[in-house]
Design a protein around this motif. Sequence first.
Motif, mmCIF file in Angstrom:
data_model
loop_
_atom_site.group_PDB
_atom_site.id
_atom_site.type_symbol
_atom_site.label_atom_id
_atom_site.label_comp_id
_atom_site.label_asym_id
_atom_site.label_seq_id
_atom_site.Cartn_x
_atom_site.Cartn_y
_atom_site.Cartn_z
ATOM 1 N N ALA A 63 0.982 -1.317 0.063
ATOM 2 C CA ALA A 63 0.049 0.105 -0.434
ATOM 3 C C ALA A 63 1.296 1.587 0.415
ATOM 4 O O ALA A 63 0.810 2.026 -0.624
ATOM 5 N N ALA A 64 1.706 1.482 1.111
ATOM 6 C CA ALA A 64 2.542 2.355 1.111
ATOM 7 C C ALA A 64 3.437 2.831 -0.272
ATOM 8 O O ALA A 64 3.659 3.940 -1.313
ATOM 9 N N VAL A 65 3.912 1.961 -1.056
ATOM 10 C CA VAL A 65 4.499 1.511 -2.263
ATOM 11 C C VAL A 65 3.571 2.284 -3.655
ATOM 12 O O VAL A 65 4.175 2.969 -4.514
ATOM 13 N N ARG A 66 2.709 1.719 -3.356
ATOM 14 C CA ARG A 66 1.329 2.344 -4.222
ATOM 15 C C ARG A 66 1.615 3.475 -3.823
ATOM 16 O O ARG A 66 1.157 4.502 -4.979
ATOM 17 N N ARG A 67 1.310 4.104 -3.017
ATOM 18 C CA ARG A 67 0.671 5.217 -2.498
ATOM 19 C C ARG A 67 1.788 6.140 -3.316
ATOM 20 O O ARG A 67 1.811 7.759 -3.613
ATOM 21 N N ALA A 68 2.621 6.104 -2.938
ATOM 22 C CA ALA A 68 4.424 6.598 -3.626
ATOM 23 C C ALA A 68 4.531 6.593 -5.142
ATOM 24 O O ALA A 68 4.239 7.578 -5.208
ATOM 25 N N LEU A 69 3.557 5.515 -6.016
ATOM 26 C CA LEU A 69 3.719 5.375 -7.139
ATOM 27 C C LEU A 69 2.488 6.126 -7.819
ATOM 28 O O LEU A 69 3.056 7.379 -8.609
ATOM 29 N N ALA A 70 1.801 6.994 -7.302
ATOM 30 C CA ALA A 70 0.218 7.671 -7.790
ATOM 31 C C ALA A 70 1.652 8.224 -7.840
ATOM 32 O O ALA A 70 0.631 9.543 -8.096
ATOM 33 N N ASP A 71 2.025 9.113 -6.626
ATOM 34 C CA ASP A 71 2.719 10.560 -6.695
ATOM 35 C C ASP A 71 3.597 10.516 -7.028
ATOM 36 O O ASP A 71 4.695 12.095 -7.221
ATOM 37 N N PRO A 121 6.702 11.725 -9.692
ATOM 38 C CA PRO A 121 7.091 12.418 -11.095
ATOM 39 C C PRO A 121 7.976 10.614 -11.793
ATOM 40 O O PRO A 121 7.940 9.999 -11.361
ATOM 41 N N PRO A 122 7.514 10.938 -13.191
ATOM 42 C CA PRO A 122 8.089 10.541 -14.600
ATOM 43 C C PRO A 122 8.952 9.556 -14.138
ATOM 44 O O PRO A 122 8.676 7.906 -14.479
ATOM 45 N N GLU A 123 10.090 10.419 -13.924
ATOM 46 C CA GLU A 123 11.401 9.845 -13.672
ATOM 47 C C GLU A 123 11.292 8.831 -12.315
ATOM 48 O O GLU A 123 12.230 7.257 -12.556
ATOM 49 N N GLU A 124 10.841 8.850 -11.446
ATOM 50 C CA GLU A 124 10.834 7.778 -10.662
ATOM 51 C C GLU A 124 9.741 5.998 -10.645
ATOM 52 O O GLU A 124 9.599 5.668 -9.754
ATOM 53 N N ARG A 125 9.095 6.407 -11.466
ATOM 54 C CA ARG A 125 7.467 5.799 -12.176
ATOM 55 C C ARG A 125 8.091 4.195 -12.395
ATOM 56 O O ARG A 125 7.780 3.259 -11.837
ATOM 57 N N PRO A 126 8.913 3.804 -12.855
ATOM 58 C CA PRO A 126 9.464 3.162 -13.406
ATOM 59 C C PRO A 126 9.731 1.958 -12.555
ATOM 60 O O PRO A 126 9.759 0.567 -12.096
ATOM 61 N N GLY A 127 10.923 2.854 -11.191
ATOM 62 C CA GLY A 127 11.701 2.059 -9.906
ATOM 63 C C GLY A 127 10.519 1.192 -8.742
ATOM 64 O O GLY A 127 10.917 0.541 -8.841
ATOM 65 N N LEU A 128 9.339 2.869 -9.286
ATOM 66 C CA LEU A 128 8.545 2.395 -8.397
ATOM 67 C C LEU A 128 7.745 1.184 -8.848
ATOM 68 O O LEU A 128 7.172 0.115 -7.787
ATOM 69 N N GLU A 129 7.140 1.002 -9.944
ATOM 70 C CA GLU A 129 6.799 -0.176 -10.385
ATOM 71 C C GLU A 129 6.838 -1.648 -10.368
ATOM 72 O O GLU A 129 6.328 -2.050 -9.909
ATOM 73 N N ARG A 130 8.735 -1.445 -10.320
ATOM 74 C CA ARG A 130 9.271 -2.519 -10.801
ATOM 75 C C ARG A 130 9.272 -2.884 -8.763
ATOM 76 O O ARG A 130 8.492 -4.074 -8.154
ATOM 77 N N ALA A 131 9.374 -1.687 -8.181
ATOM 78 C CA ALA A 131 9.046 -2.252 -6.482
ATOM 79 C C ALA A 131 7.834 -2.544 -6.541
ATOM 80 O O ALA A 131 7.323 -3.551 -5.709
#
Length: 118
Positions: free
Chosen positions: A32-40, A42-52
């Motif tokens: 849930a925490a990682v999904r919240r971070a992904l929702a907020d 910026p585009p450059e952080e999305r690939p890493g958070l999607e992998r997480a």
Amino acid sequence: MTTTIGRMTGLRGLTGGRAFVLPLKDSDAILAAVRRALADAPPEERPGLERAVALVESTAAASEDALCARWVRARLADSGFTGDIASMAALRALRRAEPALGLLTAVELQKKAVAHPE
């Protein structure tokens, strides 16, 4: 992802009347925490958070028996044990690594490790 925060499964063994509590996971809160971070993010952080998110989801899908097996292997590896996980030597090494484990609990955990090979 194993953590000491979150759901716990108690395994009773010969621990002098004490229950040995094995911390398993809190993947739902982490996910849930990682999904919240992904929702907020910026585009450059999305690939890493999607992998997480994918990694946490795969861990969350693991059964408790599989997590117990992973824990046993980690404890044995930390203790330097490299032999057959189904052996008496592995059982002794596990109990030396975790002195609070009773014999029945250690045997139960060893069986789970044997039943869930890596």
